[in-house]
Write a protein that holds these residues in place. Sequence first.
Motif, PDB file in Angstrom:
ATOM      1  N   ASP A   1      -6.270   5.824  -4.866  1.00 38.95           N
ATOM      2  CA  ASP A   1      -6.553   5.313  -6.206  1.00 38.95           C
ATOM      3  C   ASP A   1      -5.297   4.789  -6.873  1.00 38.95           C
ATOM      4  O   ASP A   1      -5.320   3.766  -7.571  1.00 38.95           O
ATOM      5  CB  ASP A   1      -7.193   6.409  -7.056  1.00 38.95           C
ATOM      6  N   ALA A   2      -4.170   5.486  -6.670  1.00 40.80           N
ATOM      7  CA  ALA A   2      -2.909   5.010  -7.232  1.00 40.80           C
ATOM      8  C   ALA A   2      -2.518   3.668  -6.632  1.00 40.80           C
ATOM      9  O   ALA A   2      -2.062   2.755  -7.343  1.00 40.80           O
ATOM     10  CB  ALA A   2      -1.807   6.040  -6.981  1.00 40.80           C
TER      11      ALA A   2
ATOM     12  N   VAL B   1      -4.563   0.755  -8.073  1.00 40.75           N
ATOM     13  CA  VAL B   1      -4.023   0.308  -9.366  1.00 40.75           C
ATOM     14  C   VAL B   1      -2.771  -0.536  -9.149  1.00 40.75           C
ATOM     15  O   VAL B   1      -2.593  -1.598  -9.767  1.00 40.75           O
ATOM     16  CB  VAL B   1      -3.715   1.514 -10.274  1.00 40.75           C
ATOM     17  N   LEU B   2      -1.908  -0.090  -8.261  1.00 35.47           N
ATOM     18  CA  LEU B   2      -0.643  -0.782  -8.018  1.00 35.47           C
ATOM     19  C   LEU B   2      -0.870  -2.177  -7.435  1.00 35.47           C
ATOM     20  O   LEU B   2      -0.165  -3.130  -7.795  1.00 35.47           O
ATOM     21  CB  LEU B   2       0.222   0.053  -7.067  1.00 35.47           C
ATOM     22  N   LEU B   3      -1.853  -2.305  -6.555  1.00 38.33           N
ATOM     23  CA  LEU B   3      -2.083  -3.581  -5.871  1.00 38.33           C
ATOM     24  C   LEU B   3      -2.946  -4.546  -6.677  1.00 38.33           C
ATOM     25  O   LEU B   3      -3.091  -5.711  -6.287  1.00 38.33           O
ATOM     26  CB  LEU B   3      -2.738  -3.327  -4.509  1.00 38.33           C
TER      27      LEU B   3
ATOM     28  N   LEU C   1       1.600  11.146   5.078  1.00 38.12           N
ATOM     29  CA  LEU C   1       1.350  10.914   6.503  1.00 38.12           C
ATOM     30  C   LEU C   1      -0.112  11.046   6.862  1.00 38.12           C
ATOM     31  O   LEU C   1      -0.666  10.216   7.587  1.00 38.12           O
ATOM     32  CB  LEU C   1       2.179  11.906   7.331  1.00 38.12           C
ATOM     33  N   GLU C   2      -0.762  12.067   6.337  1.00 36.52           N
ATOM     34  CA  GLU C   2      -2.147  12.356   6.720  1.00 36.52           C
ATOM     35  C   GLU C   2      -3.152  11.352   6.176  1.00 36.52           C
ATOM     36  O   GLU C   2      -4.326  11.393   6.544  1.00 36.52           O
ATOM     37  CB  GLU C   2      -2.519  13.753   6.241  1.00 36.52           C
ATOM     38  N   ARG C   3      -2.719  10.445   5.303  1.00 34.82           N
ATOM     39  CA  ARG C   3      -3.643   9.471   4.710  1.00 34.82           C
ATOM     40  C   ARG C   3      -3.316   8.034   5.121  1.00 34.82           C
ATOM     41  O   ARG C   3      -3.979   7.108   4.662  1.00 34.82           O
ATOM     42  CB  ARG C   3      -3.604   9.578   3.186  1.00 34.82           C
ATOM     43  N   LEU C   4      -2.347   7.823   5.967  1.00 30.40           N
ATOM     44  CA  LEU C   4      -1.918   6.467   6.283  1.00 30.40           C
ATOM     45  C   LEU C   4      -3.021   5.641   6.938  1.00 30.40           C
ATOM     46  O   LEU C   4      -3.234   4.474   6.570  1.00 30.40           O
ATOM     47  CB  LEU C   4      -0.678   6.500   7.184  1.00 30.40           C
ATOM     48  N   ASP C   5      -3.723   6.194   7.895  1.00 30.76           N
ATOM     49  CA  ASP C   5      -4.798   5.451   8.548  1.00 30.76           C
ATOM     50  C   ASP C   5      -5.874   5.047   7.545  1.00 30.76           C
ATOM     51  O   ASP C   5      -6.357   3.908   7.559  1.00 30.76           O
ATOM     52  CB  ASP C   5      -5.415   6.297   9.673  1.00 30.76           C
ATOM     53  N   ALA C   6      -6.269   5.974   6.693  1.00 29.95           N
ATOM     54  CA  ALA C   6      -7.306   5.691   5.709  1.00 29.95           C
ATOM     55  C   ALA C   6      -6.845   4.629   4.710  1.00 29.95           C
ATOM     56  O   ALA C   6      -7.625   3.744   4.324  1.00 29.95           O
ATOM     57  CB  ALA C   6      -7.709   6.969   4.978  1.00 29.95           C
TER      58      ALA C   6
ATOM     59  N   ARG D   1      -8.488   0.916   4.152  1.00 31.24           N
ATOM     60  CA  ARG D   1      -8.998   0.535   2.824  1.00 31.24           C
ATOM     61  C   ARG D   1      -8.363  -0.755   2.321  1.00 31.24           C
ATOM     62  O   ARG D   1      -9.074  -1.612   1.744  1.00 31.24           O
ATOM     63  CB  ARG D   1      -8.745   1.664   1.840  1.00 31.24           C
ATOM     64  N   PHE D   2      -7.071  -0.925   2.529  1.00 29.40           N
ATOM     65  CA  PHE D   2      -6.374  -2.055   1.925  1.00 29.40           C
ATOM     66  C   PHE D   2      -6.004  -3.161   2.915  1.00 29.40           C
ATOM     67  O   PHE D   2      -5.565  -4.236   2.503  1.00 29.40           O
ATOM     68  CB  PHE D   2      -5.127  -1.564   1.193  1.00 29.40           C
ATOM     69  N   GLY D   3      -6.134  -2.886   4.201  1.00 29.92           N
ATOM     70  CA  GLY D   3      -5.942  -3.921   5.204  1.00 29.92           C
ATOM     71  C   GLY D   3      -4.501  -4.336   5.448  1.00 29.92           C
ATOM     72  O   GLY D   3      -4.252  -5.426   5.982  1.00 29.92           O
ATOM     73  N   ILE D   4      -3.544  -3.498   5.075  1.00 27.55           N
ATOM     74  CA  ILE D   4      -2.134  -3.801   5.308  1.00 27.55           C
ATOM     75  C   ILE D   4      -1.422  -2.549   5.817  1.00 27.55           C
ATOM     76  O   ILE D   4      -1.873  -1.431   5.556  1.00 27.55           O
ATOM     77  CB  ILE D   4      -1.429  -4.305   4.029  1.00 27.55           C
ATOM     78  N   PRO D   5      -0.330  -2.718   6.559  1.00 27.44           N
ATOM     79  CA  PRO D   5       0.403  -1.548   7.052  1.00 27.44           C
ATOM     80  C   PRO D   5       0.932  -0.703   5.894  1.00 27.44           C
ATOM     81  O   PRO D   5       1.379  -1.228   4.879  1.00 27.44           O
ATOM     82  CB  PRO D   5       1.563  -2.159   7.851  1.00 27.44           C
TER      83      PRO D   5
END
Length: 258
Positions: free
Chosen positions: A189-190, A193-195, A214-219, A223-227
């Motif tokens: 969510d943060a 807002v930033l993007l 680390l544990e949320r990087l894949d998700a 969601r945002f389609g960028i590394p």
Amino acid sequence: MSDWGEHFSYLERGLPYRRYARPELLRIGLVLLDTDYTLERDWQRLLGDDLECFCTRLPTTGEVTPRALLALAPKIEAAAHTLVPGLPLHTLVFGCTSAGLLIGDRPIARTFAAVRPGVAETHPWLALREALASLGAKRIALLTPYVRELNAAFYAAFAALGIEVVAVGGFHLSRDVDIPAVDPDCLGDALAVLLEGAEGVEAVVMPCTNLRALERLDALEARFGIPCLSSNQALYWHARRLAGRATRLEGFGRLLAG
């Protein structure tokens, strides 16, 4: 004492043993802060059978401010000396992103060279730069837990490298122990807002070894389609890369997936 020694000599026996043939694994020495609750835990999830990681900690005030971070510089050498004396290491790592930025590449390299001459070295700020270069990303969004003064330092440092920070935002936390208390589920969510309104972002950078990203990087990438890069992810990747070991690891972002 002499009576006990004489009595003990009749009971105690010297026993035979064989020397352990230590496997030739990749060995990384990691110097991290005493208030870091996340880096060691994250790396435990990443370590493979080909690697040994040895950790030590240096004392801090717990403040995440430029003054407190710069004060860590003279403490690094003493901490590094406690890392497995006599056991060869392939890579030495200083585990603090913002301190690495403020102290600088060369002072950290000189400090580690004084302890372990010839051993490759890295720190998260260096690793993040190398990761961005590997991805070819020149336009980034910067999501941090830091206060505004540190965010400004990162912004200026990226700009000096020719990397455009399209959007920057932080949680404005000045105490290190508060950073791992940020729920990783709120990062999405943060970041949304930033993007918002930011165009042409090629990668997201989330610095700080104490931030549980680390544990949320894949998700986040899905969601945002960028590394999406975190300090602990990039640091692990770079520490292995310096030792000539590629990383192929699914579940922790495109960088580690290779």
